[in-house]
Design an enzyme around this catalytic site. Structure first.
Site, PDB file in Angstrom:
ATOM      1  N   ASP A 183     -13.736   0.299 -25.408  1.00 18.54           N
ATOM      2  CA  ASP A 183     -15.272  -0.215 -24.943  1.00 18.54           C
ATOM      3  C   ASP A 183     -16.290   1.075 -25.343  1.00 18.54           C
ATOM      4  OD1 ASP A 183     -17.073  -1.921 -23.415  1.00 18.54           O
ATOM      5  OD2 ASP A 183     -17.195  -0.186 -22.173  1.00 18.54           O
ATOM      6  N   CYS A 195      25.040   6.865  -6.640  1.00 14.60           N
ATOM      7  CA  CYS A 195      24.933   6.304  -8.035  1.00 14.60           C
ATOM      8  C   CYS A 195      24.060   5.237  -8.090  1.00 14.60           C
ATOM      9  CB  CYS A 195      26.373   6.231  -8.813  1.00 14.60           C
ATOM     10  SG  CYS A 195      27.156   4.916  -8.084  1.00 14.60           S
ATOM     11  N   CYS A 249      25.116   2.175  -5.919  1.00 11.66           N
ATOM     12  CA  CYS A 249      24.659   2.213  -4.809  1.00 11.66           C
ATOM     13  C   CYS A 249      23.258   1.495  -4.677  1.00 11.66           C
ATOM     14  CB  CYS A 249      24.670   3.548  -4.078  1.00 11.66           C
ATOM     15  SG  CYS A 249      26.303   4.452  -4.230  1.00 11.66           S
ATOM     16  N   CYS A 251      -9.613 -24.780   1.001  1.00 10.02           N
ATOM     17  CA  CYS A 251      -8.595 -23.763   0.417  1.00 10.02           C
ATOM     18  C   CYS A 251      -7.259 -24.067   1.252  1.00 10.02           C
ATOM     19  CB  CYS A 251      -9.187 -22.500   0.875  1.00 10.02           C
ATOM     20  SG  CYS A 251     -10.607 -22.266  -0.241  1.00 10.02           S
ATOM     21  N   ASP A 289     -13.965   0.853 -18.602  1.00 14.19           N
ATOM     22  CA  ASP A 289     -14.323   1.550 -17.204  1.00 14.19           C
ATOM     23  C   ASP A 289     -15.059   0.578 -16.515  1.00 14.19           C
ATOM     24  OD1 ASP A 289     -17.010   1.363 -18.932  1.00 14.19           O
ATOM     25  OD2 ASP A 289     -17.444   3.392 -17.755  1.00 14.19           O
ATOM     26  N   CYS A 313     -12.325 -22.000   2.979  1.00 11.09           N
ATOM     27  CA  CYS A 313     -12.577 -23.139   3.578  1.00 11.09           C
ATOM     28  C   CYS A 313     -11.424 -24.004   3.824  1.00 11.09           C
ATOM     29  CB  CYS A 313     -13.731 -23.995   2.897  1.00 11.09           C
ATOM     30  SG  CYS A 313     -13.135 -24.461   1.159  1.00 11.09           S
ATOM     31  N   ASP A 365     -14.831  -5.188 -18.102  1.00 11.63           N
ATOM     32  CA  ASP A 365     -13.466  -4.791 -18.931  1.00 11.63           C
ATOM     33  C   ASP A 365     -12.385  -5.396 -18.298  1.00 11.63           C
ATOM     34  OD1 ASP A 365     -15.200  -3.558 -20.901  1.00 11.63           O
ATOM     35  OD2 ASP A 365     -15.107  -1.638 -19.827  1.00 11.63           O
TER      36      ASP A 365
END
Length: 801
Positions: A486, A86, A89, A21, A697, A18, A701
């Site tokens: 969990d 190396c 670089c 924002c 999961d 909106c 969480d």
């Protein structure tokens, strides 16, 4: 004070819904010191910012927008680099890219010699990025993820060895009493092409380093070999002018050093490619062609041409080309190389399959649901490659050391030259000592010590179903003090089932007993299942499955409201249905009969979770739901304890229910009746005693996974959980948590060993060279072998079990 240098940049902004924002983004940008103006177009989702480039950078602008809760989407680009020898670089390429407008992030992977660049499409282009790298003195091409690293040509190495062997032969034969040496002009003829043709790459890279006001290994090699070659040339010219006994020349030193370093780099490159062999083997799992059903025909197509919704035919023994769902046929599927599952699993209509898995004895038809870069295998590969380019604290510290390493070595060489001359040594001997100092120094071994070990470890993890999204996880996991699990879906199967029902009077029955009866509990179960049809919670789905097994309708409710951590409220066929834990009914003022409270206590003691059901404001029933612990959970907990870790179970269940499962699994500490919003707070509290890993999961969480030192998501969990975690267990096996921690500890040991060897080469080699105890040839060989030994030591991690 310098005059402002104003620049303008268009930034895409996602997440604005909106005008407020847009106003918020404008305000946070305008508050930044150095921003002259900021205008946000909500319709175009774009911010036009004018800023003083001397006081603020584009990354500051992006950070401000993200800090306000929005995102600036960047495009990703993977580049194959050329000419990088190396870590100096890599640092120079990184610096050059970060100085370019429109670059949001850079990750250089020295093991694969690739760059992962996040850029703003409206500000810069892939062509501009490649040009920046080329201006820094290197080559870059846009890399296809399926492409293997390009094979280097072997003729320069063969030519260097052929030309150098006659030069070093006298040195090799001398211990056997054979005194022989090529004429000076022959030595010059052999050494010149090695120095200036085959060794031209060192001069080009050294010049690029000097142009960028920095140093690298190539600069040291170019300085050292040029000094030896130049000294020999001067001595040879003087001999031609004055005659007399032929002097000892050092053409063999300059040529041998260049050749040995080329040999070392070839071995190092081969070893580095082995560090990423696991990722390359994952790439090999992806079929190139697929058979697609088009009307009544089956058409052969390239996998890259497949689209979501296409139906593909997979014959016995073939690999699945896409992630999808079986629509026809039955078979067993081997997911071992993708998820780490050791046993084939049965698959039939409605079941999901993963691209790269191997079909068993039956022919299947599969509808494509995720293709291309969205497929699981592609995401695993992209995740591992991205993580390999990240840097941990140790690597950042080594980078700071490497940044001053080359200047320090040049200074030591100059001091060695001056001190040798003051000590009374000849100019010839003094220069040779300085040359030895220059060529024995090896910043490459320092730079490879950490990324080589991490690359091997991530590959090992990926092959075993452990996807590491954040490279720092391997560094942090070794310090863990506590592992928090969990309960539902992590320690348990996540597929609970309704074990029993009790009416308001406490009369109990099994779900099977309600089939083909007119028991009022059957109607309660039907209404409860309809209410739960709007929920994705595992307990709710258990009720839906129980009702479906009896043939009861499970259409979605007319109205549904989830009550986080307590239950739900729904409207079904004009009746108000309230389902949840006892706290929900305490809040709503609906009394629960004592007989049901006692029944719930008995169920809880057996590890069952109770859901109470109220219809139109009155308690109608209670349901006992049980979830089966995963077979590996008990062993996983025991192993973590043996490793010295504290194990905690976190759940929203009642204390009694949670304790029953914890006792069965051997977990001593339980945090029960925790609301989803409070899980992150519990993790924060536990973190006061030491670093915490959170294993979960579900969507609820995600905050805890983010808050933990190490977030670990279980495979098969929600996308939100996996996006919030630093590591993903592709197979939902809690035992893999201990594997991850053990791998982290093993990786850290390898890194420490590598750093020890890298430092010991330089700490011992530099003084020996400065005091004339090492010839340039031996010093060059030691330098070349140091990188090879570090990478080879890292490869031993492939034996990790």
């Amino acid at each position: 004070m310098n005059a402002p240098v104003y620049a303008s940049v268009p930034l895409p902004v996602q997440g604005m819904t909106c005008a407020s924002c847009a106003g918020r983004v404008e305000r946070v940008l305008s508050r930044l010191e150095g921003v002259a103006s900021a205008e946000v177009n909500l319709a175009a989702e774009r911010a036009e910012v004018r800023y003083d480039a001397q006081r603020v950078t584009e990354r500051d602008l992006i950070a401000a927008i993200e800090g306000a809760g929005y995102s600036v989407p960047a495009s990703g680009l993977r580049l194959q680099l050329e000419g990088m020898t190396c870590t100096s670089c890599a640092r120079r390429i990184d610096t050059a890219l970060r100085g370019q407008r429109g670059i949001a992030g850079v990750r250089i992977d020295v093991t694969q010699e690739t760059a992962h660049v996040d850029f703003l499409p409206g500000v810069t282009t892939p062509g501009d990025i490649v040009a920046t790298i080329e201006d820094a003195g290197y080559g870059a091409t846009v890399a296809e993820r399926s492409a293997a690293p390009p094979e280097a040509s072997t003729w320069p190495l063969i030519a260097a060895i052929t030309l150098t062997l006659p030069l070093v032969a006298p040195m090799v034969l001398w211990p056997f009493g054979v005194t022989w040496m090529l004429p000076g002009w022959a030595q010059l003829a052999l050494a010149t092409p090695v120095q200036f043709v085959l060794g031209a790459r060192f001069y080009r890279a050294a010049f690029a380093a000097l142009k960028a006001r920095t140093g690298n290994m190539d600069l040291l090699v170019a300085l050292g070999t040029s000094a030896a070659f130049g000294l020999s040339l001067v001595m040879l010219i003087q001999h031609w002018r004055t005659g007399g006994e032929a002097p000892h020349l050092y053409f063999e030193a300059s040529a041998a050093v260049i050749t040995l370093i080329m040999v070392g780099k070839a071995l190092e490159k081969r070893a580095k490619q082995s560090t990423t062999a696991a990722v390359q083997s994952l790439l090999a799992l992806r079929p190139q062609r697929a058979r697609v059903v088009v009307g009544d025909d089956i058409v052969d197509r390239a996998v890259d041409e497949l689209r979501t919704g296409d139906v593909v035919v997979v014959r016995p023994g073939e690999r699945f080309p896409v992630d999808g769902r079986v629509v026809e046929g039955e078979s067993e599927v081997d997911n071992a190389l993708v998820t780490g599952e050791s046993m084939p699993v049965a698959r039939g209509p409605g079941d999901e399959v993963v691209g790269g898995a191997v079909n068993g004895a039956g022919q299947l038809r599969v509808v494509a649901e995720r293709v291309g870069e969205d497929a699981l295998l592609s995401r695993i590969i992209a995740t591992v490659e991205g993580a390999q380019g990240t840097k941990g604290d140790i690597e950042r510290l080594v980078d700071r050391v490497a940044a001053v390493f080359v200047p320090a070595v040049v200074a030591i060489a100059l001091v060695t030259l001056a001190a040798s001359l003051l000590w009374g040594l000849s100019t010839e001997a003094s220069i040779i000592r300085a040359v030895a100092v220059l060529v024995i120094a090896c910043p490459c071994a320092l730079g490879l010590a950490t990324p080589a070990a991490r690359a091997v470890a991530m590959g090992v993890a990926a092959r075993r179903g452990l996807v590491i999204r954040d490279g720092d996880v391997l560094e942090r996991a070794r310090h863990l003090h506590t592992v928090v699990f969990d309960k539902t879906g992590t320690l348990t199967e996540g597929k609970p089932r309704v074990e029993a029902l009790a009416d308001a009077r406490g009369a109990t029955t099994k779900p099977r007993a309600l089939e083909d009866t007119d028991d009022p509990l059957r109607e309660v179960l039907r209404l409860t299942a309809r209410a739960q049809a709007g929920s994705e919670h595992p307990l709710g789905q258990a009720v839906v499955r129980a009702a479906a097994a009896m043939g009861l309708g499970t259409a979605p409710p007319d109205h549904f409201e989830a009550l986080a951590g307590r239950g739900l409220r729904a409207s079904v066929e004009g009746r108000e249905v309230l389902v949840g834990a006892s706290r929900l009914f305490t809040e709503t003022g609906i009394p629960i009969p004592d007989v049901l409270v006692e029944r719930a206590e008995a169920w809880a003691a057996d590890g069952k979770t109770t859901m109470f059901v109220a219809l139109d404001g009155d308690i109608a029933a209670a349901l006992a739901v049980a979830d089966t612990p995963r077979r590996s959970s008990k062993k996983a907990v025991a192993r973590l304890k043996e490793m010295g870790l504290r194990v905690v179970m976190l759940t929203g269940d009642r204390e009694v229910t949670a304790r029953a499962l914890a006792t069965e699994l051997g977990i001593d500490e339980v945090r029960a009746e925790v609301l989803p919003v409070d899980k992150a707070n519990v993790v924060a509290e536990l973190s006061k005693d030491g670093p915490v890993a959170m294993v979960g999961d579900g969507i609820n969480d995600a905050p805890a996974l983010t808050r933990a030192e190490v977030g670990i998501a279980m495979g098969g969990g929600t996308d939100v959980a996996m996006d919030s975690a630093g590591a993903i267990l592709m197979r939902p096996d809690p035992g893999r948590v201990a594997d991850l921690i053990a791998l982290s500890r093993a990786t850290q040991r390898k890194i420490q060993q590598n750093l020890f060897w890298a430092f010991i080469y330089n700490v011992l080699g530099l003084p020996l060279a400065a005091f004339g105890l090492l010839s340039p040839v031996v010093a060059g060989a030691a330098m070349a072998l140091s990188s090879v030994s570090v990478v080879s030591n890292a490869l031993l991690l492939r034996r990790f079990e």
